[in-house]
Motif scaffolding. Sequence first.
Motif, PDB file in Angstrom:
ATOM      1  N   THR A  28      -0.253  11.366   1.027  1.00 53.60           N
ATOM      2  CA  THR A  28       0.187   9.977   1.119  1.00 53.60           C
ATOM      3  C   THR A  28       1.700   9.940   1.350  1.00 53.60           C
ATOM      4  N   GLY A  48      -1.218   4.806   1.663  1.00 50.75           N
ATOM      5  CA  GLY A  48      -2.300   4.326   0.800  1.00 50.75           C
ATOM      6  C   GLY A  48      -1.878   3.090   0.015  1.00 50.75           C
ATOM      7  N   ASP A  49      -2.885   2.294  -0.355  1.00 56.73           N
ATOM      8  CA  ASP A  49      -2.547   1.151  -1.213  1.00 56.73           C
ATOM      9  C   ASP A  49      -2.249   1.615  -2.637  1.00 56.73           C
ATOM     10  N   SER A  50      -2.377   2.922  -2.878  1.00 57.90           N
ATOM     11  CA  SER A  50      -1.888   3.501  -4.135  1.00 57.90           C
ATOM     12  C   SER A  50      -0.393   3.222  -4.291  1.00 57.90           C
ATOM     13  N   ASP A  88      -3.737   1.928   4.889  1.00 61.42           N
ATOM     14  CA  ASP A  88      -4.826   1.286   4.138  1.00 61.42           C
ATOM     15  C   ASP A  88      -4.856  -0.215   4.375  1.00 61.42           C
ATOM     16  N   LYS A 118      -7.484   2.490   7.253  1.00 60.97           N
ATOM     17  CA  LYS A 118      -8.532   2.967   6.341  1.00 60.97           C
ATOM     18  C   LYS A 118      -9.064   1.773   5.569  1.00 60.97           C
ATOM     19  N   HIS A 142     -13.879   5.356   3.541  1.00 62.57           N
ATOM     20  CA  HIS A 142     -13.523   5.785   2.168  1.00 62.57           C
ATOM     21  C   HIS A 142     -14.726   5.483   1.279  1.00 62.57           C
ATOM     22  N   ILE A 208     -10.672  14.014  -2.007  1.00 62.40           N
ATOM     23  CA  ILE A 208      -9.685  13.898  -3.086  1.00 62.40           C
ATOM     24  C   ILE A 208     -10.506  13.889  -4.365  1.00 62.40           C
TER      25      ILE A 208
HETATM   26  O1  KIV Z   1      -4.525   4.675  -1.679  1.00 56.79           O
HETATM   27  C1  KIV Z   1      -4.540   5.906  -1.532  1.00 56.79           C
HETATM   28  O2  KIV Z   1      -3.521   6.594  -1.672  1.00 56.79           O
HETATM   29  C2  KIV Z   1      -5.809   6.533  -1.185  1.00 56.79           C
HETATM   30  C3  KIV Z   1      -5.898   8.025  -1.304  1.00 56.79           C
HETATM   31  C4  KIV Z   1      -5.826   8.437  -2.711  1.00 56.79           C
HETATM   32  C5  KIV Z   1      -7.055   8.589  -0.587  1.00 56.79           C
HETATM   33  O3  KIV Z   1      -6.747   5.878  -0.880  1.00 56.79           O
END
Ligand code: KIV
Length: 278
Positions: A28, A48-50, A88, A118, A142, A208
């Motif tokens: 990411t 990522g939306d993380s 994302d 994604k 996903h 993951i």
């Molecule tokens: O949002 C994110 O970083 C993700 C990854 C952990 C695959 O979806």
Amino acid sequence: MSTEHRSSRTSIPELSQRKGGTPIVALTAYSTPMAQLLDPHVDLLLVGDSVGMVLYGLDDTLPVTLDMMIAHGAAVVRGSKRAAVIVDLPFGSYQESPQQAFRASARVMAETGASGVKLEGGREMAETVNFLAQRGIPVLGHVGLKPQSVHSLGGYRARGRAEREAEAIMNDAAAIAEAGAFAMVVEGTVEPLARAITKSISVPTIGIGASPACDGQILVTEDVIGLFGAFTPKFVKRYAELGEAVTEAAQRYAEDVRERRFPGPEHCFGAGPRKQAS
Ligand code: KIV
């Protein structure tokens, strides 16, 4: 004028062709400087939306907005030239209808320069994945543990221990691959399930917390370098302890300022060259 699309980035077809070959390396990234550091080493950078949890201190990914994803996506594209950049789609920006997903994806593609989007989901998102793929938007699926569904899933535990749950996730993966996703993140599933999904679908799986049997691996960079979270999840390997390095640097700086050791003469601007009298 040549009509060839010229880019030194890893292309989406190149990623799809990695099925069963050299594993896809993905991490990411949310910012330009991090993208610059990671880009030479990875095939895919995922915005990522993380980002909501890692950079904004949110409890989960649900409050992340499309505008946030676009700002971070554009920053990562600016900081990279080799890796494919995938952004994302955040919660609420695509689940309503294929048309809503197209509008969100079109903004991501046009305003960030990313190579694709994604989205999380299985059979219920197959129509949407197909709608986007047919309209020139590469989609990374996903399945498995889907953080945007944390409330209905009841937490972040690994998926697929029970036979019925494993079967449902297998069907999700098959539906998303069939719908035209170019590859698929498989998150937080027991190893036999990730292995079975990887064997049964024709597009690469990027795991993951899934399995070494996947066609590639992705981790949250801040987990890998020790910049996020008080504990390391089981599926993460720490390759650096930058959190400790930052703490030590901040402590030394604070001591130097309090003891008047910083700034030193070498950090100060002098009076500058005198003007010659004419
Ligand atoms: O949002 C994110 O970083 C993700 C990854 C952990 C695959 O979806």
